[in-house]
Design a protein around this motif. Sequence first.
Motif, mmCIF file in Angstrom:
data_model
loop_
_atom_site.group_PDB
_atom_site.id
_atom_site.type_symbol
_atom_site.label_atom_id
_atom_site.label_comp_id
_atom_site.label_asym_id
_atom_site.label_seq_id
_atom_site.Cartn_x
_atom_site.Cartn_y
_atom_site.Cartn_z
ATOM 1 N N GLY A 61 15.110 12.395 0.882
ATOM 2 C CA GLY A 61 14.231 13.544 0.719
ATOM 3 C C GLY A 61 12.943 13.208 0.004
ATOM 4 N N ASN A 62 13.026 12.448 -1.072
ATOM 5 C CA ASN A 62 11.823 12.135 -1.843
ATOM 6 C C ASN A 62 10.917 11.142 -1.108
ATOM 7 O OD1 ASN A 62 11.922 13.574 -4.555
ATOM 8 N ND2 ASN A 62 13.978 12.700 -4.473
ATOM 9 N N PHE A 63 11.508 10.179 -0.411
ATOM 10 C CA PHE A 63 10.686 9.283 0.404
ATOM 11 C C PHE A 63 10.012 10.049 1.546
ATOM 12 C CE2 PHE A 63 12.737 5.331 -1.299
ATOM 13 C CZ PHE A 63 11.550 4.669 -1.595
ATOM 14 N N THR A 64 10.707 11.035 2.093
ATOM 15 C CA THR A 64 10.116 11.860 3.146
ATOM 16 C C THR A 64 8.927 12.648 2.622
ATOM 17 O OG1 THR A 64 12.269 12.069 4.250
ATOM 18 C CG2 THR A 64 10.571 13.676 4.825
ATOM 19 N N ILE A 65 9.065 13.207 1.414
ATOM 20 C CA ILE A 65 7.946 13.929 0.790
ATOM 21 C C ILE A 65 6.746 13.001 0.624
ATOM 22 C CG2 ILE A 65 7.159 14.999 -1.358
ATOM 23 C CD1 ILE A 65 8.843 16.895 0.190
ATOM 24 N N LEU A 66 6.976 11.790 0.127
ATOM 25 C CA LEU A 66 5.883 10.839 -0.068
ATOM 26 C C LEU A 66 5.228 10.471 1.256
ATOM 27 C CD1 LEU A 66 7.557 8.472 -2.698
ATOM 28 C CD2 LEU A 66 5.729 10.115 -3.130
ATOM 29 N N LEU A 67 6.035 10.264 2.285
ATOM 30 C CA LEU A 67 5.504 9.897 3.595
ATOM 31 C C LEU A 67 4.673 11.026 4.195
ATOM 32 C CD1 LEU A 67 5.392 7.923 6.000
ATOM 33 C CD2 LEU A 67 7.533 8.961 6.826
ATOM 34 N N ILE A 68 5.167 12.259 4.080
ATOM 35 C CA ILE A 68 4.461 13.408 4.653
ATOM 36 C C ILE A 68 3.125 13.629 3.960
ATOM 37 C CG2 ILE A 68 4.528 15.934 4.815
ATOM 38 C CD1 ILE A 68 7.499 15.708 5.426
ATOM 39 N N VAL A 69 3.129 13.580 2.631
ATOM 40 C CA VAL A 69 1.879 13.805 1.886
ATOM 41 C C VAL A 69 0.875 12.696 2.183
ATOM 42 C CG1 VAL A 69 0.854 13.994 -0.413
ATOM 43 C CG2 VAL A 69 3.029 15.136 0.079
ATOM 44 N N LYS A 70 1.349 11.470 2.309
ATOM 45 C CA LYS A 70 0.432 10.370 2.618
ATOM 46 C C LYS A 70 -0.159 10.514 4.015
ATOM 47 C CE LYS A 70 0.180 5.350 3.122
ATOM 48 N NZ LYS A 70 0.922 4.061 3.085
ATOM 49 N N ARG A 71 0.650 10.948 4.980
ATOM 50 C CA ARG A 71 0.186 11.017 6.360
ATOM 51 C C ARG A 71 -0.711 12.221 6.611
ATOM 52 N NH1 ARG A 71 0.775 13.590 10.865
ATOM 53 N NH2 ARG A 71 2.049 15.132 9.812
ATOM 54 N N GLU A 72 -0.386 13.374 5.996
ATOM 55 C CA GLU A 72 -1.085 14.616 6.285
ATOM 56 C C GLU A 72 -2.247 14.808 5.314
ATOM 57 O OE1 GLU A 72 -2.408 17.376 8.206
ATOM 58 O OE2 GLU A 72 -0.409 16.827 8.942
ATOM 59 N N THR A 73 -3.460 14.654 5.789
ATOM 60 C CA THR A 73 -4.636 14.758 4.910
ATOM 61 C C THR A 73 -4.825 16.168 4.361
ATOM 62 O OG1 THR A 73 -6.018 15.132 6.869
ATOM 63 C CG2 THR A 73 -5.834 12.861 6.061
ATOM 64 N N SER A 74 -4.320 17.179 5.070
ATOM 65 C CA SER A 74 -4.457 18.550 4.570
ATOM 66 C C SER A 74 -3.635 18.797 3.314
ATOM 67 C CB SER A 74 -4.040 19.549 5.658
ATOM 68 O OG SER A 74 -2.666 19.403 5.982
ATOM 69 N N LEU A 75 -2.700 17.900 3.027
ATOM 70 C CA LEU A 75 -1.868 18.028 1.824
ATOM 71 C C LEU A 75 -2.416 17.221 0.657
ATOM 72 C CD1 LEU A 75 1.720 17.816 3.401
ATOM 73 C CD2 LEU A 75 0.320 19.844 2.957
ATOM 74 N N HIS A 76 -3.604 16.647 0.815
ATOM 75 C CA HIS A 76 -4.183 15.848 -0.262
ATOM 76 C C HIS A 76 -4.884 16.770 -1.266
ATOM 77 C CE1 HIS A 76 -4.314 11.924 2.321
ATOM 78 N NE2 HIS A 76 -3.104 12.416 2.150
ATOM 79 N N GLY A 77 -4.069 17.472 -2.040
ATOM 80 C CA GLY A 77 -4.566 18.383 -3.055
ATOM 81 C C GLY A 77 -3.750 18.265 -4.319
ATOM 82 N N PRO A 78 -4.167 18.927 -5.402
ATOM 83 C CA PRO A 78 -3.486 18.792 -6.704
ATOM 84 C C PRO A 78 -1.997 19.080 -6.650
ATOM 85 C CG PRO A 78 -5.566 19.943 -6.961
ATOM 86 C CD PRO A 78 -5.368 19.773 -5.489
ATOM 87 N N MET A 79 -1.609 20.174 -5.978
ATOM 88 C CA MET A 79 -0.195 20.547 -5.929
ATOM 89 C C MET A 79 0.659 19.426 -5.346
ATOM 90 S SD MET A 79 1.507 23.691 -3.796
ATOM 91 C CE MET A 79 3.267 23.758 -3.462
ATOM 92 N N TYR A 80 0.185 18.807 -4.276
ATOM 93 C CA TYR A 80 0.979 17.783 -3.595
ATOM 94 C C TYR A 80 0.868 16.430 -4.279
ATOM 95 C CZ TYR A 80 1.345 21.443 -0.151
ATOM 96 O OH TYR A 80 1.615 22.641 0.473
ATOM 97 N N TYR A 81 -0.223 16.181 -4.988
ATOM 98 C CA TYR A 81 -0.297 14.967 -5.803
ATOM 99 C C TYR A 81 0.757 15.028 -6.919
ATOM 100 C CZ TYR A 81 -4.756 13.809 -3.552
ATOM 101 O OH TYR A 81 -5.727 13.486 -2.637
ATOM 102 N N PHE A 82 0.860 16.185 -7.572
ATOM 103 C CA PHE A 82 1.877 16.337 -8.607
ATOM 104 C C PHE A 82 3.283 16.288 -8.002
ATOM 105 C CE2 PHE A 82 -1.525 18.919 -10.947
ATOM 106 C CZ PHE A 82 -1.928 17.820 -11.682
ATOM 107 N N LEU A 83 3.423 16.805 -6.788
ATOM 108 C CA LEU A 83 4.722 16.729 -6.110
ATOM 109 C C LEU A 83 5.102 15.278 -5.831
ATOM 110 C CD1 LEU A 83 7.123 18.051 -4.743
ATOM 111 C CD2 LEU A 83 5.726 18.367 -2.690
ATOM 112 N N CYS A 84 4.123 14.459 -5.472
ATOM 113 C CA CYS A 84 4.395 13.033 -5.259
ATOM 114 C C CYS A 84 4.812 12.351 -6.566
ATOM 115 C CB CYS A 84 3.170 12.345 -4.673
ATOM 116 S SG CYS A 84 2.865 12.742 -2.949
ATOM 117 N N MET A 85 4.167 12.727 -7.667
ATOM 118 C CA MET A 85 4.580 12.191 -8.967
ATOM 119 C C MET A 85 6.027 12.566 -9.263
ATOM 120 S SD MET A 85 1.304 12.770 -11.487
ATOM 121 C CE MET A 85 2.264 12.136 -12.863
ATOM 122 N N LEU A 86 6.392 13.821 -8.957
ATOM 123 C CA LEU A 86 7.765 14.267 -9.180
ATOM 124 C C LEU A 86 8.735 13.493 -8.303
ATOM 125 C CD1 LEU A 86 9.643 16.309 -10.594
ATOM 126 C CD2 LEU A 86 9.231 17.868 -8.678
#
Length: 332
Positions: A61-86
């Motif tokens: 699940g966590n690797f999937t989150i990282l992969l999705i945020v990296k691939r989808e440029t529309s998710l390159h925002g503060p909320m998803y950056y913090f989600l990647c840290m989590l």
Amino acid sequence: MQETPFCLRVGHLLPYSMSDSNTTDFTKSSTFILLGIPGLETAHVWISIPFCTMYAIAVFGNFTILLIVKRETSLHGPMYYFLCMLAVSDLVLSTSTLPKMLSIFWFNSREIDFSVCLTQMYFIHCVSAMESGIFVAMALDRYVAICDPLRHSAILTKPMVARIGLAVVLRGIIIILPYPFLVRQFPYCRTNIIPHSYCEHMAVMKLACADVRISSYYSLSVAFVVMSLDVIFIAMSYIQILRAIFSLPTKDARLKTFGTCSSHLFVILASYIPIIFSFLMHRFGNNVALHFHVLIANVNLLVPPMLHPIIYGVRTKQIQDSLLWLLTHKGM
């Protein structure tokens, strides 16, 4: 009433009895023995099945989150950056404990070097402190997004998000750094057997035959101050968020706005409720069996990393859409 020595309180777990006159000096380079889940040794293989399943779900699940945020440029925002840290912190937290835990359950490999034990202890508490700080950063992001949406992009710029992330990481590193240094200086002459499945700070400290009040007071102060300040900040943020939501004119607008922060709220509850339950059980559950304490401690480290990506996957439409595209693009 005088407290029973720790080595005697766990004597029923050991293959032999110990007394103050029959103890051995253990040097700083000694090997400690992890018992796994004391009293449930015969069920270790069965217990490993749900633990291994939770770990597999957490990693996937966590690797999937990282992969999705990296691939989808529309998710390159503060909320998803913090989600990647989590997600990264969840991977580190679960990986720092489960492999050794499984080696105990499957192969009866209970030995752990003193230095490795301290390293594991440091990572567990350090990453836990970081996660608490990440929740605060997420609460700040939701507060700005809902209470001052027009200035959200101007306030939480990429450099600002990077500085917040760095502050969260440095805080965790610095405040937990004294833990291994304080524990390392103690002499260990009672026993080298830890009635736990990983090197938890209090479990290791109780093996020392010295005055450990400084280390104990420091760990309690860190837990109280960090938890209290973070919870207060999160609570203040959500009070303002709820006030802003209830001031909206229509029910649909209120529900839609609340939906943008519901994932974060559920993640906080999934993380803090087990911690609070475990704390209360340690303080007031003196009659609770030791194996139940250890089981709850293990669940606290495995369940939140498993639930975090599930909650965000279920509650966040952007992640659902990106995951669906990823699956269909792969021909699944």
